[in-house]
Design a protein around this motif. Structure first.
Motif, PDB file in Angstrom:
ATOM      1  N   ASP A  68      -7.562  -6.129 -11.691  1.00 58.86           N
ATOM      2  CA  ASP A  68      -8.276  -6.917 -10.672  1.00 58.86           C
ATOM      3  C   ASP A  68      -7.533  -6.873  -9.341  1.00 58.86           C
ATOM      4  OD1 ASP A  68     -10.315  -7.809 -12.294  1.00 58.86           O
ATOM      5  OD2 ASP A  68      -9.838  -9.941 -12.109  1.00 58.86           O
ATOM      6  N   SER A  69      -6.214  -6.758  -9.422  1.00 58.42           N
ATOM      7  CA  SER A  69      -5.398  -6.913  -8.211  1.00 58.42           C
ATOM      8  C   SER A  69      -4.655  -5.631  -7.816  1.00 58.42           C
ATOM      9  CB  SER A  69      -4.393  -8.052  -8.407  1.00 58.42           C
ATOM     10  OG  SER A  69      -3.607  -7.831  -9.548  1.00 58.42           O
ATOM     11  N   CYS A  70      -4.948  -4.536  -8.526  1.00 54.69           N
ATOM     12  CA  CYS A  70      -4.313  -3.240  -8.199  1.00 54.69           C
ATOM     13  C   CYS A  70      -5.392  -2.171  -8.051  1.00 54.69           C
ATOM     14  CB  CYS A  70      -3.440  -2.748  -9.355  1.00 54.69           C
ATOM     15  SG  CYS A  70      -2.122  -3.839  -9.855  1.00 54.69           S
ATOM     16  N   ARG A  71      -5.090  -1.145  -7.290  1.00 57.26           N
ATOM     17  CA  ARG A  71      -5.908   0.080  -7.376  1.00 57.26           C
ATOM     18  C   ARG A  71      -5.126   1.085  -8.193  1.00 57.26           C
ATOM     19  NH1 ARG A  71      -7.768  -1.215  -2.011  1.00 57.26           N
ATOM     20  NH2 ARG A  71      -9.987  -1.719  -2.217  1.00 57.26           N
ATOM     21  N   ARG A  91     -16.565  -3.254  -7.705  1.00 55.02           N
ATOM     22  CA  ARG A  91     -16.881  -3.439  -6.277  1.00 55.02           C
ATOM     23  C   ARG A  91     -17.875  -2.384  -5.798  1.00 55.02           C
ATOM     24  NH1 ARG A  91     -11.105  -3.588  -5.810  1.00 55.02           N
ATOM     25  NH2 ARG A  91     -10.309  -5.712  -5.694  1.00 55.02           N
ATOM     26  N   ARG A  95       0.829  -1.210   0.000  1.00 53.67           N
ATOM     27  CA  ARG A  95       0.000   0.000   0.000  1.00 53.67           C
ATOM     28  C   ARG A  95       0.861   1.258   0.000  1.00 53.67           C
ATOM     29  NH1 ARG A  95      -5.299  -1.412   1.392  1.00 53.67           N
ATOM     30  NH2 ARG A  95      -5.467  -3.413   2.457  1.00 53.67           N
ATOM     31  N   ASP A 149      -2.447   0.809  -4.424  1.00 53.17           N
ATOM     32  CA  ASP A 149      -2.070  -0.419  -3.714  1.00 53.17           C
ATOM     33  C   ASP A 149      -2.207  -1.582  -4.677  1.00 53.17           C
ATOM     34  OD1 ASP A 149      -4.807  -1.149  -3.800  1.00 53.17           O
ATOM     35  OD2 ASP A 149      -5.200  -0.277  -1.839  1.00 53.17           O
ATOM     36  N   PHE A 150      -1.705  -2.734  -4.288  1.00 54.35           N
ATOM     37  CA  PHE A 150      -1.856  -3.938  -5.121  1.00 54.35           C
ATOM     38  C   PHE A 150      -1.597  -5.180  -4.281  1.00 54.35           C
ATOM     39  CE2 PHE A 150       2.638  -5.109  -5.760  1.00 54.35           C
ATOM     40  CZ  PHE A 150       3.286  -3.919  -5.471  1.00 54.35           C
ATOM     41  N   LYS A 151      -2.000  -6.288  -4.884  1.00 53.06           N
ATOM     42  CA  LYS A 151      -1.810  -7.596  -4.239  1.00 53.06           C
ATOM     43  C   LYS A 151      -0.988  -8.471  -5.176  1.00 53.06           C
ATOM     44  CE  LYS A 151      -4.361 -10.916  -5.068  1.00 53.06           C
ATOM     45  NZ  LYS A 151      -4.307 -12.164  -5.863  1.00 53.06           N
ATOM     46  N   GLY A 165      -9.462   1.369   0.388  1.00 55.22           N
ATOM     47  CA  GLY A 165      -9.959   0.022   0.655  1.00 55.22           C
ATOM     48  C   GLY A 165      -9.990  -0.320   2.132  1.00 55.22           C
ATOM     49  N   SER A 166      -9.619  -1.548   2.446  1.00 57.81           N
ATOM     50  CA  SER A 166      -9.858  -2.071   3.798  1.00 57.81           C
ATOM     51  C   SER A 166      -9.074  -1.315   4.876  1.00 57.81           C
ATOM     52  CB  SER A 166      -9.559  -3.564   3.864  1.00 57.81           C
ATOM     53  OG  SER A 166      -8.197  -3.824   3.604  1.00 57.81           O
TER      54      SER A 166
HETATM   55  P1  TMP Z   1      -8.164  -4.183   0.264  1.00 56.75           P
HETATM   56  O1  TMP Z   1      -8.020  -2.721   0.457  1.00 56.75           O
HETATM   57  O2  TMP Z   1      -9.565  -4.623  -0.061  1.00 56.75           O
HETATM   58  O3  TMP Z   1      -7.555  -4.972   1.386  1.00 56.75           O
HETATM   59  O4  TMP Z   1      -7.305  -4.551  -1.065  1.00 56.75           O
HETATM   60  C1  TMP Z   1      -5.949  -4.214  -1.187  1.00 56.75           C
HETATM   61  C2  TMP Z   1      -5.459  -4.526  -2.596  1.00 56.75           C
HETATM   62  O5  TMP Z   1      -5.482  -5.919  -2.858  1.00 56.75           O
HETATM   63  C3  TMP Z   1      -6.312  -3.899  -3.701  1.00 56.75           C
HETATM   64  O6  TMP Z   1      -5.443  -3.437  -4.716  1.00 56.75           O
HETATM   65  C4  TMP Z   1      -7.150  -5.026  -4.218  1.00 56.75           C
HETATM   66  C5  TMP Z   1      -6.321  -6.240  -3.959  1.00 56.75           C
HETATM   67  N1  TMP Z   1      -7.099  -7.403  -3.589  1.00 56.75           N
HETATM   68  C6  TMP Z   1      -7.033  -8.556  -4.365  1.00 56.75           C
HETATM   69  O7  TMP Z   1      -6.339  -8.585  -5.382  1.00 56.75           O
HETATM   70  N2  TMP Z   1      -7.760  -9.641  -3.971  1.00 56.75           N
HETATM   71  C7  TMP Z   1      -8.522  -9.672  -2.870  1.00 56.75           C
HETATM   72  O8  TMP Z   1      -9.151 -10.681  -2.566  1.00 56.75           O
HETATM   73  C8  TMP Z   1      -8.578  -8.464  -2.069  1.00 56.75           C
HETATM   74  C9  TMP Z   1      -9.421  -8.414  -0.825  1.00 56.75           C
HETATM   75  C10 TMP Z   1      -7.856  -7.371  -2.474  1.00 56.75           C
END
Ligand code: TMP
Ligand code: ASP
Length: 254
Positions: free
Chosen positions: A200-203, A219, A94, A175-177, A99-100
């Protein structure tokens, strides 16, 4: 799709047996889920775009020395990857509050964090991917201390490199995952980047307007979801030369 043996079906991708031992085929679906599977939808053309975007970003990362599972793209929705043993944690990086973490810590959305923050979630649909600490990861043996060192240093390098690359096309990497896997090569085992890197996995926010160009459009029901993914691909200069019909249906077109 039916010509190959399916090994695993996830929420957004399917894995098939690859043409040679140690390889797999990763197929990108248009399905989207959010909130631990409670929200479902189809984002038309998402699979085609994510296949391209993830190919592009993983190739750029390979060039700077980050090892990945990516071998080559096969067609509109499929890529050849190396088979790895997935480390069962999601690594979240991040830079800005969104997000969360906003809810969890009462932050103001969009504020730059005091420094880049890494978080980990244990990959378990059943448990809703609970957040864990590095202590849990090593104590339960999901990854060794040495593997976590590699994972953390790769995650930070990926962040620095992608933040700059995306800033160059007017996108803020909020952020990203990412996910990592163990690649077995003869006697040797090493950590490589796996899964995908995509909207899908980044903001990804437009640097000028703050417009969301990622899965948050889905979302949060912001509308123009497909357009968000297309805009990211367009800015990266990789929008496939395809008609909307191709984006919707094609499985094997080049
Ligand atoms: P979050 O703010 O919902 O915790 O998400 C943080 C980042 O991770 C965001 O870029 C979206 C990504 N993410 C995924 O790729 N898969 C997931 O299941 C979740 C919850 C978030
Ligand atoms: N993909 C995750 C799920 O379905 C969550 C998300 O990306 O928001 O639950």
């Amino acid at each position: 799709m039916s010509r190959r043996r399916q090994l695993y079906e996830g929420k957004a991708k399917v894995l098939f047996e690859g043409p040679e031992p140690g390889t797999l085929i990763q197929y990108f679906k248009d399905d989207a889920t959010a909130f631990n599977n409670r929200k479902h939808g189809i984002i038309t053309g998402k699979g085609v775009l994510n296949n391209r975007i993830s190919e592009y970003l993983m190739m750029r990362l390979t060039e700077i020395g980050v090892p990945t599972h990516f071998v080559r793209r096969l067609n509109m929705r499929e890529q050849l990857i190396r088979e790895v043993e997935i480390i069962p944690i999601e690594v979240i990086v991040r830079n800005f509050a969104a997000g969360s973490i906003v809810k969890r810590l009462g932050l103001r959305e969009g504020d730059r964090l005091p420094r880049t923050i890494l978080e980990y979630s244990f990959k378990s649909d059943e448990l809703g991917d609970p957040m864990v600490s590095e202590e849990h990861v090593t104590a339960f043996g999901w990854a060794s201390v040495q593997e976590m060192d590699d994972i953390i240093s790769y995650a930070l390098r990926i962040n620095d490199f992608l933040s700059g690359l995306l800033l160059g096309v007017g996108l803020r990497l909020v952020d990203f995952k990412v996910e990592f896997g163990r690649l077995w090569e003869e006697e040797d085992v090493r950590i490589v980047l796996a899964d995908e890197i995509s909207p899908d996995s980044c903001r990804l926010w437009d640097t000028a307007t703050g417009e969301r160009l990622d899965k948050d459009r889905f979302r949060q029901d912001l509308g123009k979801v497909e357009e968000g993914y297309q805009e990211v691909a367009r800015r990266l200069g990789i929008l496939p030369e395809a008609t909307p019909r191709d984006l919707a249906g094609s499985e094997t077109l080049q």
